[in-house]
Design a protein around this motif. Structure first.
Motif, PDB file in Angstrom:
ATOM      1  N   LEU A 103      34.546  47.262  47.088  1.00 39.73           N
ATOM      2  CA  LEU A 103      35.703  48.097  46.773  1.00 39.73           C
ATOM      3  C   LEU A 103      36.245  48.783  48.032  1.00 39.73           C
ATOM      4  O   LEU A 103      37.459  48.911  48.202  1.00 39.73           O
ATOM      5  N   ARG A 107      40.028  48.375  49.432  1.00 39.78           N
ATOM      6  CA  ARG A 107      40.888  49.511  49.786  1.00 39.78           C
ATOM      7  C   ARG A 107      41.436  49.344  51.199  1.00 39.78           C
ATOM      8  O   ARG A 107      42.612  49.630  51.446  1.00 39.78           O
ATOM      9  N   CYS A 114      41.543  46.618  41.205  1.00 40.42           N
ATOM     10  CA  CYS A 114      40.468  45.671  40.912  1.00 40.42           C
ATOM     11  C   CYS A 114      40.103  45.805  39.440  1.00 40.42           C
ATOM     12  O   CYS A 114      40.063  46.917  38.905  1.00 40.42           O
TER      13      CYS A 114
END
Length: 132
Positions: A103, A107, A114
């Motif tokens: 994640l 970013r 997502c």
């Protein structure tokens, strides 16, 4: 032994497939195609992010992210999965480390978002929320 997270490298493919197969062998939600899904994403060039967790030379975890189309047509979204941790390494925070690292990388790519199909209780800790 400490665990490190890194991007998949050439030559990891067989170990990733074996790991995914072992991790899903007794999962109640398994389809038996999890390793084939990752292989096909890789083959088709749609495996946007593939991270592995290693303990020394041993591969102990893997997570895949691929581009997805969501219902409103927004671009820049990714799907998480499958997430796999070797059975003898489960419940030690490896899955959490893989998802968090993935994640973070999404970013950094300025991904729109997502999605994941999985246990809401598990994925809620990463900010995911159920959306029927």
């Amino acid at each position: 032994m400490s665990v490190a997270v890194r991007p998949e490298r050439a030559g990891d493919e067989a170990a990733i497939a074996a790991l995914i197969t072992a991790a899903f062998a007794t999962a109640p939600h398994r389809s038996g195609t999890e390793a084939a899904i990752v292989a096909e994403l890789r083959r088709s060039g749609r495996l946007a992010l593939s991270l592995v967790a290693t303990a020394g030379a041993e591969l102990v975890g893997h997570v895949a992210f691929s581009p997805v189309t969501i219902s409103d047509g927004s671009a820049g979204w990714f799907g998480l999965g499958p997430l796999a941790v070797a059975p003898s390494w489960q419940l030690q925070g490896i899955g959490r480390a893989l998802v968090a690292a993935g994640l973070e990388r999404l970013r950094a790519r300025q991904a729109a978002g997502c999605v994941v199909l999985g246990d809401p209780a598990y994925y809620r800790r990463f900010g995911f929320a159920p959306d029927p």
